[in-house]
Design a protein around this motif. Structure first.
Motif, PDB file in Angstrom:
ATOM      1  N   ALA A 112      -7.961   8.702  -4.083  1.00 25.43           N
ATOM      2  CA  ALA A 112      -6.711   8.791  -4.839  1.00 25.43           C
ATOM      3  C   ALA A 112      -5.832   7.573  -4.595  1.00 25.43           C
ATOM      4  O   ALA A 112      -5.260   7.001  -5.529  1.00 25.43           O
ATOM      5  CB  ALA A 112      -5.968  10.070  -4.465  1.00 25.43           C
ATOM      6  N   ALA A 113      -5.699   7.175  -3.337  1.00 23.25           N
ATOM      7  CA  ALA A 113      -4.838   6.042  -2.990  1.00 23.25           C
ATOM      8  C   ALA A 113      -5.313   4.755  -3.634  1.00 23.25           C
ATOM      9  O   ALA A 113      -4.502   3.908  -4.038  1.00 23.25           O
ATOM     10  CB  ALA A 113      -4.777   5.881  -1.477  1.00 23.25           C
ATOM     11  N   ALA A 114      -6.626   4.591  -3.731  1.00 22.78           N
ATOM     12  CA  ALA A 114      -7.184   3.372  -4.317  1.00 22.78           C
ATOM     13  C   ALA A 114      -6.810   3.228  -5.789  1.00 22.78           C
ATOM     14  O   ALA A 114      -6.825   2.117  -6.335  1.00 22.78           O
ATOM     15  CB  ALA A 114      -8.706   3.368  -4.158  1.00 22.78           C
ATOM     16  N   GLU A 115      -6.462   4.333  -6.449  1.00 20.44           N
ATOM     17  CA  GLU A 115      -6.133   4.300  -7.868  1.00 20.44           C
ATOM     18  C   GLU A 115      -4.634   4.308  -8.138  1.00 20.44           C
ATOM     19  O   GLU A 115      -4.202   4.130  -9.287  1.00 20.44           O
ATOM     20  CB  GLU A 115      -6.784   5.497  -8.568  1.00 20.44           C
ATOM     21  N   LEU A 116      -3.812   4.524  -7.097  1.00 25.20           N
ATOM     22  CA  LEU A 116      -2.365   4.618  -7.306  1.00 25.20           C
ATOM     23  C   LEU A 116      -1.734   3.230  -7.387  1.00 25.20           C
ATOM     24  O   LEU A 116      -2.013   2.366  -6.549  1.00 25.20           O
ATOM     25  CB  LEU A 116      -1.720   5.400  -6.157  1.00 25.20           C
ATOM     26  N   LEU A 157       5.114   7.023  -2.042  1.00 23.93           N
ATOM     27  CA  LEU A 157       5.087   5.592  -1.739  1.00 23.93           C
ATOM     28  C   LEU A 157       4.707   4.794  -2.974  1.00 23.93           C
ATOM     29  O   LEU A 157       5.283   3.732  -3.249  1.00 23.93           O
ATOM     30  CB  LEU A 157       4.087   5.318  -0.611  1.00 23.93           C
ATOM     31  N   SER A 158       3.742   5.295  -3.724  1.00 23.11           N
ATOM     32  CA  SER A 158       3.296   4.614  -4.932  1.00 23.11           C
ATOM     33  C   SER A 158       4.450   4.454  -5.925  1.00 23.11           C
ATOM     34  O   SER A 158       4.706   3.357  -6.445  1.00 23.11           O
ATOM     35  CB  SER A 158       2.155   5.396  -5.592  1.00 23.11           C
ATOM     36  N   THR A 159       5.150   5.538  -6.169  1.00 29.80           N
ATOM     37  CA  THR A 159       6.276   5.491  -7.114  1.00 29.80           C
ATOM     38  C   THR A 159       7.348   4.523  -6.640  1.00 29.80           C
ATOM     39  O   THR A 159       7.843   3.689  -7.410  1.00 29.80           O
ATOM     40  CB  THR A 159       6.879   6.895  -7.284  1.00 29.80           C
ATOM     41  N   CYS A 166       0.278   3.943   7.564  1.00 31.50           N
ATOM     42  CA  CYS A 166      -0.741   4.985   7.405  1.00 31.50           C
ATOM     43  C   CYS A 166      -0.305   6.056   6.412  1.00 31.50           C
ATOM     44  O   CYS A 166       0.891   6.308   6.238  1.00 31.50           O
ATOM     45  CB  CYS A 166      -1.030   5.650   8.752  1.00 31.50           C
ATOM     46  N   ILE A 167      -1.285   6.696   5.797  1.00 33.86           N
ATOM     47  CA  ILE A 167      -1.041   7.879   4.976  1.00 33.86           C
ATOM     48  C   ILE A 167      -2.043   8.960   5.362  1.00 33.86           C
ATOM     49  O   ILE A 167      -3.160   8.659   5.782  1.00 33.86           O
ATOM     50  CB  ILE A 167      -1.152   7.581   3.465  1.00 33.86           C
ATOM     51  N   ASP A 168      -1.620  10.221   5.232  1.00 29.47           N
ATOM     52  CA  ASP A 168      -2.552  11.326   5.485  1.00 29.47           C
ATOM     53  C   ASP A 168      -2.365  12.476   4.500  1.00 29.47           C
ATOM     54  O   ASP A 168      -2.908  13.560   4.699  1.00 29.47           O
ATOM     55  CB  ASP A 168      -2.448  11.825   6.935  1.00 29.47           C
ATOM     56  N   SER A 169      -1.577  12.227   3.432  1.00 29.60           N
ATOM     57  CA  SER A 169      -1.380  13.272   2.427  1.00 29.60           C
ATOM     58  C   SER A 169      -1.201  12.644   1.060  1.00 29.60           C
ATOM     59  O   SER A 169      -0.657  11.532   0.925  1.00 29.60           O
ATOM     60  CB  SER A 169      -0.156  14.137   2.758  1.00 29.60           C
ATOM     61  N   LEU A 170      -1.605  13.370   0.037  1.00 28.53           N
ATOM     62  CA  LEU A 170      -1.444  12.893  -1.326  1.00 28.53           C
ATOM     63  C   LEU A 170       0.027  12.854  -1.715  1.00 28.53           C
ATOM     64  O   LEU A 170       0.464  11.951  -2.438  1.00 28.53           O
ATOM     65  CB  LEU A 170      -2.230  13.791  -2.290  1.00 28.53           C
ATOM     66  N   LEU A 179       2.281  -1.933  -1.298  1.00 25.37           N
ATOM     67  CA  LEU A 179       2.278  -1.490   0.095  1.00 25.37           C
ATOM     68  C   LEU A 179       0.840  -1.320   0.574  1.00 25.37           C
ATOM     69  O   LEU A 179       0.056  -0.583  -0.032  1.00 25.37           O
ATOM     70  CB  LEU A 179       3.026  -0.158   0.225  1.00 25.37           C
ATOM     71  N   ASP A 180       0.492  -1.979   1.662  1.00 23.69           N
ATOM     72  CA  ASP A 180      -0.836  -1.835   2.262  1.00 23.69           C
ATOM     73  C   ASP A 180      -0.887  -0.570   3.103  1.00 23.69           C
ATOM     74  O   ASP A 180       0.009  -0.337   3.936  1.00 23.69           O
ATOM     75  CB  ASP A 180      -1.162  -3.042   3.142  1.00 23.69           C
ATOM     76  N   VAL A 181      -1.939   0.229   2.923  1.00 25.31           N
ATOM     77  CA  VAL A 181      -2.031   1.503   3.637  1.00 25.31           C
ATOM     78  C   VAL A 181      -3.418   1.698   4.234  1.00 25.31           C
ATOM     79  O   VAL A 181      -4.423   1.191   3.725  1.00 25.31           O
ATOM     80  CB  VAL A 181      -1.695   2.703   2.711  1.00 25.31           C
TER      81      VAL A 181
END
Length: 404
Positions: free
Chosen positions: A178-182, A140-142, A130-134, A151-153
């Motif tokens: 944002a997550a969809a584009e990282l 995680l993206s980096t 799970c994620i809840d912050s940018l 990584l699936d989130v």
């Protein structure tokens, strides 16, 4: 100063050579027991419930951290196993779990590295967190993009004053976009835990949160490629989660996943009360046949009767949960014969001692064996490296190791 290094002698060596019986004092007490028939009943009942509702089941494995149980749940049809940390994820995957749902945020380079290694080693297994912050999403993206991994989130939706999770639908939607584009991340859906809502009558709040989540899922749908995972439900409100989400408008490719954990052993306290309420309000649970039953017990011995109305038993806070009520006697034995446990009540607990209040005229004696029912199984499991799987006569069938 030097210390002698020797071999630790197994306390219950009799278990290894022949079937041991706890009532015959062939096993060191106290001991935590799992009744095989009840355990198998609970695994089968909850899977039948999920199947009857048309949802997937990902039992929360942090309750037991027991590979034997993980494997039994997976064989019965569980879609995945839920965990709360990178360490628990590694234990689950090492146990053969094919899909791990870490219902928590993955933070810190060491934890990220641990998951990266799991993904590299268990190539056919699935890991979702799970994620809840940018800030966390970018970290995680980096990390995973640098290692050419994905990584699936899930976006976590929370509530004010609760645990983790975005505090508003708009914040959650912005994070999803944002997550969809990282790079290095793949957005899989939405997660929540309604069990953080409390009060005299939390059901209206639970239902409102679930409807809010369903609406958010629809707004997120275009950001998720393939199946949309929508997951919630602890052991108290899993019927309400099913009712609201199955009836609500949701993504077309939606997989609803419920995550009860404590059902596995049930209890004689808070979860017994919750299940009775659930069966009373849910005709599907009522008509399913059978019910959950208590599978976890603590067996101990009376070690002292210092006063006519007081006895002391040889277990304490280091052996069992006590946060949701003290373990209470449900059976008593002497020389293998069952005696009455009426008029015996646990009234206090210390590290290694449990104090009992005895009714007038009680014949409780030193050496009597008492069986205790417990409440909130999570905090009993984590106190034992090994639990004993027993039959109805308290013969030891197998030793089950935990991985806390």
């Amino acid at each position: 100063m030097k210390y002698h290094s020797g071999t630790l002698i197994p306390l219950n060596a009799a278990i290894m050579s022949a079937p041991a019986n706890l009532l015959a004092e062939e096993v060191c007490l106290p001991a935590a027991l799992l009744k095989k028939t009840a355990l198998e009943n609970n695994i089968a009942w909850m899977q039948r419930y999920a199947d009857a509702r048309g949802v997937s089941l990902a039992p929360h494995g942090k309750t037991t951290m027991t590979p034997w149980i993980f494997q039994a749940q997976q064989r019965a049809g569980a879609w995945g196993i839920g965990v709360g940390s990178a360490w628990q994820a590694s234990a689950a995957m090492a146990s053969g779990v094919e899909r791990v749902l870490m219902v928590n945020q993955l933070v810190g380079r060491a934890n990220m590295q641990a998951v990266s290694r799991l993904k590299a080693h268990y190539r056919t297994a699935e890991f979702i967190c799970c994620i809840d912050s940018l800030a966390n999403a970018r970290a995680l993206s980096t990390f995973f993009d640098e290692r050419r991994q994905t990584l699936d989130v899930l976006i976590e939706l929370g509530v004010a004053g609760g645990r983790c999770g975005c505090r508003s639908v708009e914040d959650a939607l912005a994070l999803a976009q944002a997550a969809a584009e990282l790079p290095g991340l793949r957005l899989r859906g939405l997660e929540l835990y309604e069990g953080v809502l409390h009060g005299d009558d939390p059901q209206p709040q639970v239902e409102a949160l679930l409807r809010q989540a369903a609406g958010l899922a629809c707004r997120m749908e275009h950001l998720v490629e393939g199946e949309f995972v929508l997951t919630g439900a602890g052991t108290v409100w899993y019927d309400v989660v099913c009712n609201i989400w199955l009836a609500a408008k949701k993504p077309a490719r939606c997989r609803i996943v419920i995550r009860p954990g404590c059902y596995i052993t049930h209890d004689r306290g808070i979860y017994d009360i919750a299940q009775k309420a659930l069966v009373a309000r849910d005709p599907i649970a009522c008509d399913l046949g059978g019910d959950l039953t208590s599978a976890l017990e603590l067996m101990a011995m009376v070690q002292s009767v210092p006063e006519a109305d007081r006895a002391v038993v040889n277990f304490g806070k280091r052996d069992c949960a006590f946060d949701a009520g003290l373990p209470q006697p449900v059976a008593r034995y002497r020389n293998g014969a069952q005696l009455s446990a009426e008029g015996i009540e646990s009234v206090g607990i210390m590290d290694q001692h449990c104090m009992l209040r005895l009714a007038p005229g009680s014949d409780v004696q030193v050496g009597d064996i008492l069986v205790f029912g417990t409440s909130h199984p999570c905090l009993t499991f984590d106190k034992w490296k090994t639990l004993l799987l027993v039959d109805e006569q308290y013969n030891v069938l197998e030793e089950l190791d935990t991985l806390f």
